[in-house]
Design a protein around this motif. Structure first.
Motif, PDB file in Angstrom:
ATOM      1  N   ILE A  68       0.871  -1.165   0.000  1.00 20.80           N
ATOM      2  CA  ILE A  68       0.000   0.000   0.000  1.00 20.80           C
ATOM      3  C   ILE A  68       0.910   1.217   0.000  1.00 20.80           C
ATOM      4  CG2 ILE A  68      -1.750   1.329   1.217  1.00 20.80           C
ATOM      5  CD1 ILE A  68      -2.730  -1.282   2.450  1.00 20.80           C
ATOM      6  N   ALA A  71      -5.092  -0.637  -7.393  1.00 16.95           N
ATOM      7  CA  ALA A  71      -6.281  -0.023  -6.805  1.00 16.95           C
ATOM      8  C   ALA A  71      -5.957   1.392  -6.341  1.00 16.95           C
ATOM      9  CB  ALA A  71      -6.778  -0.843  -5.629  1.00 16.95           C
ATOM     10  N   LEU A 120      -7.555   4.425  -4.046  1.00 13.12           N
ATOM     11  CA  LEU A 120      -8.533   4.719  -3.002  1.00 13.12           C
ATOM     12  C   LEU A 120      -8.330   6.161  -2.545  1.00 13.12           C
ATOM     13  CD1 LEU A 120      -7.822   1.407  -1.112  1.00 13.12           C
ATOM     14  CD2 LEU A 120      -9.722   1.865  -2.664  1.00 13.12           C
ATOM     15  N   LEU A 145      -8.272   9.579  -0.599  1.00 11.72           N
ATOM     16  CA  LEU A 145      -8.271   9.919   0.822  1.00 11.72           C
ATOM     17  C   LEU A 145      -8.978  11.255   1.056  1.00 11.72           C
ATOM     18  CD1 LEU A 145      -4.658   8.751   1.733  1.00 11.72           C
ATOM     19  CD2 LEU A 145      -6.819   7.517   1.994  1.00 11.72           C
ATOM     20  N   ASP A 152     -13.001  13.341  -0.313  1.00 11.95           N
ATOM     21  CA  ASP A 152     -14.319  13.095  -0.912  1.00 11.95           C
ATOM     22  C   ASP A 152     -14.461  13.793  -2.259  1.00 11.95           C
ATOM     23  OD1 ASP A 152     -14.424  15.714  -0.073  1.00 11.95           O
ATOM     24  OD2 ASP A 152     -16.309  15.514   1.004  1.00 11.95           O
ATOM     25  N   THR A 174     -15.604  10.003 -11.212  1.00 10.36           N
ATOM     26  CA  THR A 174     -16.096   9.337 -10.010  1.00 10.36           C
ATOM     27  C   THR A 174     -16.986  10.278  -9.197  1.00 10.36           C
ATOM     28  OG1 THR A 174     -14.225  10.001  -8.626  1.00 10.36           O
ATOM     29  CG2 THR A 174     -14.006   7.917  -9.865  1.00 10.36           C
ATOM     30  N   GLN A 189     -15.945   6.861  -4.236  1.00 13.06           N
ATOM     31  CA  GLN A 189     -15.595   5.815  -5.188  1.00 13.06           C
ATOM     32  C   GLN A 189     -14.086   5.705  -5.356  1.00 13.06           C
ATOM     33  OE1 GLN A 189     -17.795   7.124  -8.704  1.00 13.06           O
ATOM     34  NE2 GLN A 189     -19.115   5.320  -8.492  1.00 13.06           N
ATOM     35  N   GLY A 190     -13.611   4.482  -5.453  1.00 17.77           N
ATOM     36  CA  GLY A 190     -12.239   4.182  -5.828  1.00 17.77           C
ATOM     37  C   GLY A 190     -12.302   3.205  -6.988  1.00 17.77           C
ATOM     38  N   ASN A 238     -10.213  -0.281  -9.009  1.00 18.27           N
ATOM     39  CA  ASN A 238      -9.163  -1.288  -9.074  1.00 18.27           C
ATOM     40  C   ASN A 238      -9.032  -1.709 -10.525  1.00 18.27           C
ATOM     41  OD1 ASN A 238      -7.263  -3.286  -7.979  1.00 18.27           O
ATOM     42  ND2 ASN A 238      -8.782  -4.751  -8.676  1.00 18.27           N
ATOM     43  N   PHE A 278      -4.241   9.691  -2.441  1.00 16.17           N
ATOM     44  CA  PHE A 278      -4.821   8.372  -2.691  1.00 16.17           C
ATOM     45  C   PHE A 278      -3.984   7.301  -2.018  1.00 16.17           C
ATOM     46  CE2 PHE A 278      -6.447  10.978  -6.021  1.00 16.17           C
ATOM     47  CZ  PHE A 278      -7.645  10.422  -6.414  1.00 16.17           C
TER      48      PHE A 278
END
Length: 161
Positions: free
Chosen positions: A55, A81, A83, A85, A87, A110, A114-115, A117, A136
């Motif tokens: 990560i 992926a 993700l 961090l 909004d 998005t 939402q994230g 992969n 992210f």
């Protein structure tokens, strides 16, 4: 009798016996995506049989629409992926493979929360947040050997709102 737990600042040092704090700290390990994104590489240790995933935390500069899309990339040895961090929305670009080169790309925006992969070997655009801070968490392959292939389009695309 109730015992109170006082909240303390979370730091890597105090949390180390329990795991890893995933955050942007120190200097970026390198800059990617034409210098627009600082990669804070491998911020957590995951233990997998036969290999390992990591990560990382990426901090990318924000982009403004319209966006010139000149290239896409893919990772033949692992999924990736993203993700967020925050909004804030970001742009997702993907393209199917046609005999080793990307087909016409598709672009998506998005919504908060939402994230994505990307499956292994999927052509995709670079990290493209629309707002600062562009933070992210990224889960991807950590290992030796190259895991990046880039394709530069003969003519760029413009991503419009």
């Amino acid at each position: 009798m109730t015992v109170a737990l006082k909240l303390r600042p979370l730091t890597s040092q105090v949390f180390a016996p329990f795991g890893d704090v995933i955050e942007v700290s120190g200097n970026a390990d390198k800059y990617i995506n034409q210098g627009n994104c600082a990669r804070y590489h491998d911020r957590a240790l995951l233990d997998f049989n036969g290999g390992r995933a990591g990560i990382s935390v990426f901090q990318s500069k924000a982009f403004s629409l319209p966006i010139k899309l000149e290239m896409v990339e893919r990772h033949p040895d692992g999924s990736q992926a993203f993700l967020p961090l925050s909004d804030k929305p970001f742009v997702v670009v993907v393209a199917s493979d046609e005999d080793g080169i990307p087909a016409r790309p598709e672009a998506f925006k998005t919504t908060p929360g939402q994230g994505v992969n990307y499956h292994r070997n999927t052509w995709h655009g670079v990290l493209t947040p629309l707002h600062d801070p562009g933070l992210f968490a990224v889960v991807d392959r950590i290992g030796s050997g190259p895991n990046l292939e880039e394709y530069w389009f003969p003519e760029p695309f413009m991503i419009m709102d």
